[in-house]
Design a protein around this motif. Structure first.
Motif, PDB file in Angstrom:
ATOM      1  N   ARG A   1      42.576  46.412  33.668  1.00 14.43           N
ATOM      2  CA  ARG A   1      41.930  46.649  32.377  1.00 14.43           C
ATOM      3  C   ARG A   1      41.563  45.341  31.683  1.00 14.43           C
ATOM      4  NH1 ARG A   1      39.071  47.550  29.186  1.00 14.43           N
ATOM      5  NH2 ARG A   1      38.940  49.167  27.569  1.00 14.43           N
ATOM      6  N   ALA A   2      42.311  44.273  31.962  1.00 17.78           N
ATOM      7  CA  ALA A   2      42.053  42.989  31.299  1.00 17.78           C
ATOM      8  C   ALA A   2      41.021  42.140  32.020  1.00 17.78           C
ATOM      9  CB  ALA A   2      43.357  42.198  31.180  1.00 17.78           C
ATOM     10  N   VAL A   3      40.538  42.585  33.187  1.00 18.40           N
ATOM     11  CA  VAL A   3      39.565  41.786  33.934  1.00 18.40           C
ATOM     12  C   VAL A   3      38.288  41.613  33.112  1.00 18.40           C
ATOM     13  CG1 VAL A   3      38.082  41.746  35.970  1.00 18.40           C
ATOM     14  CG2 VAL A   3      40.449  42.460  36.182  1.00 18.40           C
ATOM     15  N   PRO A   4      37.839  40.365  32.879  1.00 22.15           N
ATOM     16  CA  PRO A   4      36.572  40.158  32.161  1.00 22.15           C
ATOM     17  C   PRO A   4      35.381  40.506  33.058  1.00 22.15           C
ATOM     18  CG  PRO A   4      37.504  38.057  32.816  1.00 22.15           C
ATOM     19  CD  PRO A   4      38.514  39.097  33.190  1.00 22.15           C
ATOM     20  N   ILE A   5      34.666  41.530  32.698  1.00 29.96           N
ATOM     21  CA  ILE A   5      33.564  42.005  33.525  1.00 29.96           C
ATOM     22  C   ILE A   5      32.496  40.929  33.711  1.00 29.96           C
ATOM     23  CG2 ILE A   5      31.721  43.718  33.678  1.00 29.96           C
ATOM     24  CD1 ILE A   5      34.464  44.817  34.231  1.00 29.96           C
ATOM     25  N   ALA A   6      32.251  40.152  32.679  1.00 27.72           N
ATOM     26  CA  ALA A   6      31.172  39.160  32.740  1.00 27.72           C
ATOM     27  C   ALA A   6      31.426  38.073  33.777  1.00 27.72           C
ATOM     28  CB  ALA A   6      30.972  38.520  31.367  1.00 27.72           C
ATOM     29  N   ALA A   7      32.673  37.923  34.181  1.00 28.92           N
ATOM     30  CA  ALA A   7      32.987  36.883  35.156  1.00 28.92           C
ATOM     31  C   ALA A   7      32.645  37.302  36.580  1.00 28.92           C
ATOM     32  CB  ALA A   7      34.470  36.514  35.069  1.00 28.92           C
ATOM     33  N   PHE A   8      32.339  38.580  36.797  1.00 24.96           N
ATOM     34  CA  PHE A   8      32.144  39.065  38.154  1.00 24.96           C
ATOM     35  C   PHE A   8      30.832  39.830  38.357  1.00 24.96           C
ATOM     36  CE2 PHE A   8      36.715  38.692  37.570  1.00 24.96           C
ATOM     37  CZ  PHE A   8      37.082  37.973  38.688  1.00 24.96           C
ATOM     38  N   THR A   9      30.084  40.053  37.314  1.00 26.13           N
ATOM     39  CA  THR A   9      28.870  40.840  37.473  1.00 26.13           C
ATOM     40  C   THR A   9      27.797  40.341  36.525  1.00 26.13           C
ATOM     41  OG1 THR A   9      27.995  43.089  37.525  1.00 26.13           O
ATOM     42  CG2 THR A   9      29.518  42.564  35.742  1.00 26.13           C
ATOM     43  N   LEU A  10      26.565  40.754  36.780  1.00 20.13           N
ATOM     44  CA  LEU A  10      25.433  40.386  35.939  1.00 20.13           C
ATOM     45  C   LEU A  10      25.340  41.332  34.743  1.00 20.13           C
ATOM     46  CD1 LEU A  10      22.786  39.742  38.744  1.00 20.13           C
ATOM     47  CD2 LEU A  10      24.158  38.048  37.510  1.00 20.13           C
ATOM     48  N   PRO A  11      24.657  40.901  33.678  1.00 21.90           N
ATOM     49  CA  PRO A  11      24.599  41.739  32.467  1.00 21.90           C
ATOM     50  C   PRO A  11      24.025  43.130  32.716  1.00 21.90           C
ATOM     51  CG  PRO A  11      23.907  39.503  31.962  1.00 21.90           C
ATOM     52  CD  PRO A  11      24.075  39.569  33.454  1.00 21.90           C
ATOM     53  N   HIS A  12      22.976  43.248  33.566  1.00 23.07           N
ATOM     54  CA  HIS A  12      22.363  44.559  33.757  1.00 23.07           C
ATOM     55  C   HIS A  12      23.230  45.489  34.616  1.00 23.07           C
ATOM     56  CE1 HIS A  12      21.097  42.311  37.355  1.00 23.07           C
ATOM     57  NE2 HIS A  12      21.027  43.496  37.958  1.00 23.07           N
ATOM     58  N   ARG A  13      24.308  44.959  35.198  1.00 27.82           N
ATOM     59  CA  ARG A  13      25.215  45.788  35.982  1.00 27.82           C
ATOM     60  C   ARG A  13      26.550  46.021  35.258  1.00 27.82           C
ATOM     61  NH1 ARG A  13      24.569  43.098  42.038  1.00 27.82           N
ATOM     62  NH2 ARG A  13      22.338  43.571  42.293  1.00 27.82           N
ATOM     63  N   ARG A  14      26.585  45.700  33.994  1.00 26.19           N
ATOM     64  CA  ARG A  14      27.839  45.786  33.257  1.00 26.19           C
ATOM     65  C   ARG A  14      28.364  47.219  33.198  1.00 26.19           C
ATOM     66  NH1 ARG A  14      31.128  43.539  29.548  1.00 26.19           N
ATOM     67  NH2 ARG A  14      31.891  44.887  27.872  1.00 26.19           N
ATOM     68  N   GLU A  15      27.492  48.186  32.897  1.00 26.77           N
ATOM     69  CA  GLU A  15      27.947  49.568  32.756  1.00 26.77           C
ATOM     70  C   GLU A  15      28.556  50.090  34.052  1.00 26.77           C
ATOM     71  OE1 GLU A  15      24.794  51.947  31.327  1.00 26.77           O
ATOM     72  OE2 GLU A  15      24.630  50.914  29.393  1.00 26.77           O
ATOM     73  N   GLY A  16      27.942  49.757  35.170  1.00 22.69           N
ATOM     74  CA  GLY A  16      28.493  50.188  36.451  1.00 22.69           C
ATOM     75  C   GLY A  16      29.844  49.555  36.737  1.00 22.69           C
ATOM     76  N   ALA A  17      29.985  48.272  36.376  1.00 29.81           N
ATOM     77  CA  ALA A  17      31.259  47.592  36.594  1.00 29.81           C
ATOM     78  C   ALA A  17      32.352  48.172  35.720  1.00 29.81           C
ATOM     79  CB  ALA A  17      31.096  46.089  36.322  1.00 29.81           C
ATOM     80  N   VAL A  18      32.004  48.499  34.476  1.00 31.80           N
ATOM     81  CA  VAL A  18      32.993  49.126  33.584  1.00 31.80           C
ATOM     82  C   VAL A  18      33.422  50.483  34.127  1.00 31.80           C
ATOM     83  CG1 VAL A  18      33.347  50.073  31.285  1.00 31.80           C
ATOM     84  CG2 VAL A  18      32.182  47.873  31.557  1.00 31.80           C
ATOM     85  N   ALA A  19      32.449  51.245  34.620  1.00 25.09           N
ATOM     86  CA  ALA A  19      32.781  52.549  35.190  1.00 25.09           C
ATOM     87  C   ALA A  19      33.677  52.402  36.413  1.00 25.09           C
ATOM     88  CB  ALA A  19      31.497  53.289  35.549  1.00 25.09           C
ATOM     89  N   LEU A  20      33.396  51.387  37.250  1.00 29.22           N
ATOM     90  CA  LEU A  20      34.229  51.152  38.429  1.00 29.22           C
ATOM     91  C   LEU A  20      35.654  50.785  38.026  1.00 29.22           C
ATOM     92  CD1 LEU A  20      34.587  50.779  41.474  1.00 29.22           C
ATOM     93  CD2 LEU A  20      33.721  48.432  41.196  1.00 29.22           C
ATOM     94  N   ARG A  21      35.772  49.916  37.030  1.00 27.55           N
ATOM     95  CA  ARG A  21      37.105  49.528  36.566  1.00 27.55           C
ATOM     96  C   ARG A  21      37.873  50.725  36.017  1.00 27.55           C
ATOM     97  NH1 ARG A  21      37.361  45.267  31.768  1.00 27.55           N
ATOM     98  NH2 ARG A  21      36.536  47.090  30.672  1.00 27.55           N
ATOM     99  N   THR A  22      37.197  51.539  35.219  1.00 23.17           N
ATOM    100  CA  THR A  22      37.850  52.732  34.673  1.00 23.17           C
ATOM    101  C   THR A  22      38.278  53.679  35.789  1.00 23.17           C
ATOM    102  OG1 THR A  22      36.500  52.539  32.673  1.00 23.17           O
ATOM    103  CG2 THR A  22      37.581  54.655  33.071  1.00 23.17           C
ATOM    104  N   GLY A  23      37.432  53.841  36.799  1.00 21.68           N
ATOM    105  CA  GLY A  23      37.784  54.692  37.922  1.00 21.68           C
ATOM    106  C   GLY A  23      38.996  54.193  38.683  1.00 21.68           C
ATOM    107  N   LEU A  24      39.081  52.877  38.863  1.00 22.39           N
ATOM    108  CA  LEU A  24      40.238  52.307  39.566  1.00 22.39           C
ATOM    109  C   LEU A  24      41.524  52.520  38.776  1.00 22.39           C
ATOM    110  CD1 LEU A  24      38.750  48.953  40.929  1.00 22.39           C
ATOM    111  CD2 LEU A  24      39.330  51.007  42.240  1.00 22.39           C
TER     112      LEU A  24
END
Length: 477
Positions: A182-205
């Motif tokens: 939950r504390a992983v900073p999304i911006a450090a691993f993905t591009l801005p236009h893929r933020r929503e998908g990365a957040v969804a992936l994190r929530t799913g995990l």
């Protein structure tokens, strides 16, 4: 129009500072050869600081070298402490000389490098402090393989039912992993236009971890209920509740997840602090490579410490060394951060200043520990001459750094002729050499003419320092 560039020294000035630094280190090493090891650790620290001015890969290397360099300085202090209490101060002085040598060779240290070094020093101190606390526990337990499964023994030993230990371990480990994700900073691993998908992936995990943990707990409960009715199945719960492999796995998972959580929180803190174009905004965010490098360097120290001769005394020495290294690292970090703001454009001058300050302080300490024994010959063999040589080398290095920085700012580091620099350095070296000779001769005469030991030693040392001070005054002209 940009101002004068004093961040790089002319090549002749660099070699002058290096020569003075080597002479000062050689003079200080007459008291204890291990002082050369402290100087080498200082060189490593200086190179690590220079790496912090580069990209992420160089920052990671610098962060890995920093705790190792600090540990080398602490070992040098411990070795020289056997010579005498005051002699222990020679190791930090030699390390400062080593930092100056590295700075001269690498072209000086920028404010960005200082600031990043300060951040890495604080992180290294925290990491080394944690290792220092855990090291005696692991050593007393008999090694990592025994200590890791034993970490959950308090929960496993609760005498209620056989489910208590496994359930507590699963819940704690799953919670730690979920919080770390939950504390992983999304911006450090993905591009801005893929933020929503990365957040969804994190929530799913996170949800998947919760489901798996709940299923494991439910499975244990069902197995316990069935085992109470069918005794032949009860061995499953017994095997799980007494499994050292399961305890070790859950303890390791919890520890790694907790470390990851702390790292991600640090990354978020630095990320937020570097936004908005503040004073750190131009430095870039190097939190991740800093953490990676510090982790590697700390692991190396922990492995080396664990490979030492086993025993209570050795473990205590390693623990004390790690604690002192942690304190040194945090102190350097706290000092480097505010000092970075005053470096300015004259970063090249720091090389001569570091060499001069280290050699000068080391020479004063060496002179304070001199015991002539009433013999004139002891002026040379007892350390007095070495002290004066160290002070003279320090004064020469400082003046060379100031001159080289001024010349680089006035006409450029490539425009000034080498012959002009050599003439100036020859004059400076001659004046410093005369000061060393006067100080040595004055101390020898005071020792020979005075009938007692304490008075001639005091008069001689004071006279030598006065003569060296007079030579220093000429160097400023």
């Amino acid at each position: 129009m940009s101002g004068p560039d004093r961040s790089r020294l002319p090549s002749a000035t660099v070699w002058a500072i290096v020569t003075a630094g080597l002479a000062g280190t050689a003079a200080l090493s007459t008291a204890e050869p291990a002082i050369g090891m402290a100087a080498l650790a200082g060189v490593i620290a200086g190179v690590a600081c220079r790496f912090f001015a580069g990209g992420h890969g160089r920052v990671a290397v610098g962060a890995a070298l920093l705790p190792i360099a600090f540990a080398g300085i602490v070992v040098g202090v411990g070795v020289t402490a056997d010579v005498g209490g005051w002699a222990a101060a020679l190791a930090p002085a030699a390390a400062l000389v080593g930092v100056g040598l590295a700075s001269a060779f690498t072209g000086g240290l920028s404010p960005t490098a200082f600031r990043r070094t300060g951040n890495a020093g604080i992180v290294s101190g925290v990491a080394l402090g944690i290792v220092a606390v855990l090291f005696p526990v692991v050593s007393a337990a008999g090694g990592v393989r025994v200590a890791v499964p034993a970490a959950l023994d308090p929960a496993w030993s609760v005498e209620t039912t056989g489910l208590t230990g496994p359930v507590v371990g699963i819940v704690v480990a799953a919670s730690a992993v979920a919080l770390a994700l939950r504390a992983v900073p999304i911006a450090a691993f993905t591009l801005p236009h893929r933020r929503e998908g990365a957040v969804a992936l994190r929530t799913g995990l996170v949800r998947l971890i919760a489901v798996v943990a709940a299923a494991a707990v439910a499975g244990l409960v069902v197995a316990t209920l069935v085992g109470s009715l069918v005794p032949r199945i009860g061995w499953i719960v017994d095997a799980v509740s007494t499994s050292g492999l399961l305890r070790g796995t859950l303890a390791t998972t919890t520890a790694l997840a907790t470390v990851a959580l702390a790292c991600w929180l640090f990354v978020r803190l630095v990320w937020l602090g570097s936004r908005g174009g503040g004073p750190n905004g131009s430095d870039g965010n190097v939190a991740v490579p800093t953490l990676v490098g510090v982790g590697v360097g700390t692991t190396v120290l922990a492995v080396v410490g664990s490979r030492l001769v086993p025993g209570t005394v050795a473990a205590d020495l390693v623990t004390a060394g790690l604690l002192v290294t942690a304190l040194l690292s945090v102190t350097v970090g706290l000092v480097a951060r505010p000092y970075a703001g005053v470096i300015g454009e004259e970063a090249g001058r720091t090389a001569g200043t570091a060499v001069g300050l280290g050699s000068g302080l080391g020479g004063v300490v060496l002179g304070a520990t001199v015991d002539l024994g009433g013999e004139t010959g002891a002026v040379v063999s007892g350390g007095a001459l070495a002290a004066f040589c160290a002070i003279g080398a320090g004064l020469f290095a400082y003046r060379a750094g100031v001159y080289g920085s001024d010349v680089a700012g006035d006409v450029g580091r490539e425009a000034v002729a080498r012959d002009v620099q050599l003439v100036r350095f020859t004059w400076t070296a001659a004046v410093a050499g005369v000061g060393v000779v006067l100080a040595t001769v004055g101390l020898a005469l005071a020792t020979a003419l005075s009938p007692t030991l304490s008075v001639p030693s005091t008069v001689g040392v004071v006279g030598g320092l006065v003569a060296t001070g007079a030579a220093a005054w000429l160097l400023f002209e």
